[in-house]
Write a protein that holds these residues in place. Structure first.
Motif, PDB file in Angstrom:
ATOM      1  N   GLY A 135      45.687  48.346  39.129  1.00  0.00           N
ATOM      2  CA  GLY A 135      46.545  47.642  38.021  1.00  0.00           C
ATOM      3  C   GLY A 135      45.617  47.847  36.765  1.00  0.00           C
ATOM      4  O   GLY A 135      46.256  47.918  35.522  1.00  0.00           O
ATOM      5  N   ILE A 136      44.416  48.178  36.482  1.00  0.00           N
ATOM      6  CA  ILE A 136      43.694  48.279  35.346  1.00  0.00           C
ATOM      7  C   ILE A 136      43.992  49.726  34.927  1.00  0.00           C
ATOM      8  O   ILE A 136      44.110  50.044  33.708  1.00  0.00           O
ATOM      9  N   VAL A 137      44.516  50.658  35.806  1.00  0.00           N
ATOM     10  CA  VAL A 137      44.969  51.947  35.335  1.00  0.00           C
ATOM     11  C   VAL A 137      46.353  52.033  35.163  1.00  0.00           C
ATOM     12  O   VAL A 137      46.823  52.497  33.959  1.00  0.00           O
ATOM     13  N   MET A 138      47.254  51.566  35.752  1.00  0.00           N
ATOM     14  CA  MET A 138      48.476  51.698  35.737  1.00  0.00           C
ATOM     15  C   MET A 138      48.975  50.601  34.866  1.00  0.00           C
ATOM     16  O   MET A 138      50.238  50.947  34.059  1.00  0.00           O
ATOM     17  N   ARG A 139      48.916  49.413  35.126  1.00  0.00           N
ATOM     18  CA  ARG A 139      49.453  48.266  34.183  1.00  0.00           C
ATOM     19  C   ARG A 139      48.375  47.305  33.724  1.00  0.00           C
ATOM     20  O   ARG A 139      48.144  46.135  34.285  1.00  0.00           O
ATOM     21  N   PRO A 140      47.604  47.602  32.721  1.00  0.00           N
ATOM     22  CA  PRO A 140      46.048  47.209  32.548  1.00  0.00           C
ATOM     23  C   PRO A 140      46.759  45.478  31.911  1.00  0.00           C
ATOM     24  O   PRO A 140      46.076  44.727  31.937  1.00  0.00           O
ATOM     25  N   GLY A 141      48.013  45.510  30.855  1.00  0.00           N
ATOM     26  CA  GLY A 141      48.054  44.384  30.139  1.00  0.00           C
ATOM     27  C   GLY A 141      48.524  43.177  31.211  1.00  0.00           C
ATOM     28  O   GLY A 141      47.662  42.191  31.152  1.00  0.00           O
ATOM     29  N   PRO A 142      49.573  43.333  32.103  1.00  0.00           N
ATOM     30  CA  PRO A 142      49.658  42.221  33.075  1.00  0.00           C
ATOM     31  C   PRO A 142      48.506  41.801  34.020  1.00  0.00           C
ATOM     32  O   PRO A 142      48.315  40.634  34.383  1.00  0.00           O
ATOM     33  N   THR A 143      47.739  43.009  34.386  1.00  0.00           N
ATOM     34  CA  THR A 143      46.675  42.606  35.169  1.00  0.00           C
ATOM     35  C   THR A 143      45.490  41.816  34.479  1.00  0.00           C
ATOM     36  O   THR A 143      45.133  40.709  35.103  1.00  0.00           O
ATOM     37  N   PHE A 144      45.084  42.111  33.252  1.00  0.00           N
ATOM     38  CA  PHE A 144      44.450  41.229  32.560  1.00  0.00           C
ATOM     39  C   PHE A 144      44.863  39.888  32.097  1.00  0.00           C
ATOM     40  O   PHE A 144      43.989  38.920  32.239  1.00  0.00           O
ATOM     41  N   MET A 145      45.985  39.790  32.049  1.00  0.00           N
ATOM     42  CA  MET A 145      46.700  38.616  31.784  1.00  0.00           C
ATOM     43  C   MET A 145      46.669  37.686  33.066  1.00  0.00           C
ATOM     44  O   MET A 145      46.218  36.660  33.010  1.00  0.00           O
ATOM     45  N   GLN A 146      46.781  38.402  34.115  1.00  0.00           N
ATOM     46  CA  GLN A 146      46.839  37.793  35.617  1.00  0.00           C
ATOM     47  C   GLN A 146      45.319  37.133  35.996  1.00  0.00           C
ATOM     48  O   GLN A 146      45.224  36.113  36.781  1.00  0.00           O
ATOM     49  N   MET A 147      44.397  38.067  35.732  1.00  0.00           N
ATOM     50  CA  MET A 147      43.061  37.887  36.250  1.00  0.00           C
ATOM     51  C   MET A 147      42.107  37.196  35.123  1.00  0.00           C
ATOM     52  O   MET A 147      40.644  37.136  35.518  1.00  0.00           O
ATOM     53  N   ARG A 148      42.580  36.590  34.015  1.00  0.00           N
ATOM     54  CA  ARG A 148      41.744  36.293  33.148  1.00  0.00           C
ATOM     55  C   ARG A 148      41.112  34.945  33.704  1.00  0.00           C
ATOM     56  O   ARG A 148      40.206  34.268  32.866  1.00  0.00           O
ATOM     57  N   ASP A 149      41.729  34.255  34.565  1.00  0.00           N
ATOM     58  CA  ASP A 149      41.172  32.999  35.303  1.00  0.00           C
ATOM     59  C   ASP A 149      40.408  33.152  36.416  1.00  0.00           C
ATOM     60  O   ASP A 149      39.863  32.113  37.022  1.00  0.00           O
ATOM     61  N   TYR A 150      40.072  34.250  36.868  1.00  0.00           N
ATOM     62  CA  TYR A 150      39.566  34.498  38.104  1.00  0.00           C
ATOM     63  C   TYR A 150      38.504  35.701  38.080  1.00  0.00           C
ATOM     64  O   TYR A 150      38.261  36.548  37.283  1.00  0.00           O
ATOM     65  N   PRO A 151      37.119  35.053  38.713  1.00  0.00           N
ATOM     66  CA  PRO A 151      36.108  35.971  38.646  1.00  0.00           C
ATOM     67  C   PRO A 151      36.049  37.188  39.600  1.00  0.00           C
ATOM     68  O   PRO A 151      36.667  36.903  40.558  1.00  0.00           O
ATOM     69  N   VAL A 152      35.593  38.235  39.210  1.00  0.00           N
ATOM     70  CA  VAL A 152      36.076  39.469  40.041  1.00  0.00           C
ATOM     71  C   VAL A 152      34.429  40.231  40.273  1.00  0.00           C
ATOM     72  O   VAL A 152      34.306  41.294  40.187  1.00  0.00           O
ATOM     73  N   TRP A 153      33.426  39.302  40.796  1.00  0.00           N
ATOM     74  CA  TRP A 153      32.408  39.956  41.216  1.00  0.00           C
ATOM     75  C   TRP A 153      32.243  40.704  42.185  1.00  0.00           C
ATOM     76  O   TRP A 153      31.336  41.679  41.934  1.00  0.00           O
ATOM     77  N   GLY A 154      33.038  40.555  43.093  1.00  0.00           N
ATOM     78  CA  GLY A 154      32.825  41.641  44.275  1.00  0.00           C
ATOM     79  C   GLY A 154      33.269  42.962  43.869  1.00  0.00           C
ATOM     80  O   GLY A 154      32.473  43.734  44.068  1.00  0.00           O
ATOM     81  N   PRO A 155      34.227  43.121  43.448  1.00  0.00           N
ATOM     82  CA  PRO A 155      34.778  44.467  43.012  1.00  0.00           C
ATOM     83  C   PRO A 155      34.043  45.121  41.895  1.00  0.00           C
ATOM     84  O   PRO A 155      33.583  46.259  41.863  1.00  0.00           O
ATOM     85  N   ALA A 156      33.460  44.151  40.811  1.00  0.00           N
ATOM     86  CA  ALA A 156      32.769  44.611  39.886  1.00  0.00           C
ATOM     87  C   ALA A 156      31.543  45.257  40.207  1.00  0.00           C
ATOM     88  O   ALA A 156      31.080  46.224  39.628  1.00  0.00           O
TER      89      ALA A 156
END
Length: 303
Positions: A135-156
């Motif tokens: 989603g960061i590559v294909m659809r970054p806008g909706p992905t950032f909007m949807q994940m703005r409330d969740y920590p992403v420590w594992g993938p990061a």
């Protein structure tokens, strides 16, 4: 003497006899009969003053529309409902105070990222790590909007660690040192480079988040730092892939380096704008230090 006594007695009437004499009707006149609706004398009930709060000594308020109305009309319940407080907020004559920056007409569900006092639900369900990376590559806008409330420590952390270990082979001199070194010496170099890139990503992400909050952003620090680490690693992956085989001085690698740096700036701006509810000029200013650091530490080493 008798007449004198009689006259003195008539002039010196006691006060008790005088009101009794005044209450008598004139001679020859009789008291009129009461009307049919009026009750007999001695049984008539006079209206009593309205009571407020169950106390008799309180002042009487005239002009109450609910007292003394037309016959047969039932008075409505007091303000605040049955058993309610007549002096509660939002009743006539009583207003409710609001705090600063509080919307009295809102539903309370306005999003404020990072604000723990709000009950606003997240923008969507948590994405799987595969959907997040794509989603960061294909659809970054909706992905950032949807994940703005969740920590992403594992993938990061995982993606940044792998990117750091492979980044050693993107530099010509570092690649030769690792290849010519023994296995026992090469493994610590690769692992330490991966850890160094994680620390660098955490520091740069914290700087971006701090600048965004200083510019009026309301996002949370965990999603901001995690997403910034993913953007840093994913955007430089195409340049790193070709640099591992062609070297950093290749013309294609240099073009990819500039192109991926511009793409990283666009993604950083979009991520900060969505996560912190900022316009794009402020979001770009918040991510400017991280962009300059990436250009000087990674891109300029091979461009």
């Amino acid at each position: 003497m008798a007449g004198f006594r009689i006259g003195r007695g008539r002039d010196n009437r006691t006060p008790r006899q005088q009101p009794q004499r005044q209450q008598q009707q004139p001679y020859g006149q009789q008291q009129a009969a009461p009307p049919p609706q009026q009750q007999p004398y001695g049984q008539q009930q006079w209206p009593q003053a309205p009571q407020y709060g169950g106390q008799q000594d309180e002042p009487e308020y005239f002009g109450d529309p609910y007292q003394g109305g037309r016959p047969g009309r039932q008075a409505p319940p007091p303000h605040g409902g049955p058993g309610g407080d007549p002096y509660a907020n939002n009743n006539p004559g009583h207003t409710q105070a609001f705090s600063v920056n509080e919307d009295p007409y809102g539903d309370g569900n306005t999003y404020r990222g990072g604000d723990t006092h709000t009950n606003a639900p997240p923008s969507g369900p948590r994405l799987h790590w595969k959907q997040l990376l794509s989603g960061i590559v294909m659809r970054p806008g909706p992905t950032f909007m949807q994940m703005r409330d969740y920590p992403v420590w594992g993938p990061a952390l995982v993606v940044t660690f792998i990117y750091g270990m492979l980044a050693v082979f993107g530099f010509d001199k570092a690649r030769e040192d690792v290849i010519n070194a023994t296995l026992s010496n090469a493994i610590p170099i690769v692992l330490s480079t991966g850890v160094a890139f994680i620390i660098c990503g955490l520091v740069l992400g914290a700087v971006t988040h701090t600048l965004a909050r200083q510019l009026g952003g309301t996002g949370s620090w965990q999603p901001t730092i995690g997403l910034s680490m993913l953007i840093m690693s994913i955007t430089d992956a195409p340049r790193l892939l070709f640099a591992m085989f062609l070297g950093g001085e290749n013309a294609l690698v240099q073009v990819l380096g500039w192109a991926t740096w511009v793409a990283a700036g666009a993604l950083f701006t979009l991520m900060v704008s969505k996560s912190h509810d900022l316009p794009w000029p402020k979001a770009l200013g918040a991510s400017a230090i991280q962009l300059i650091a990436l250009l000087s530490l990674i891109k300029l080493g091979t461009i």
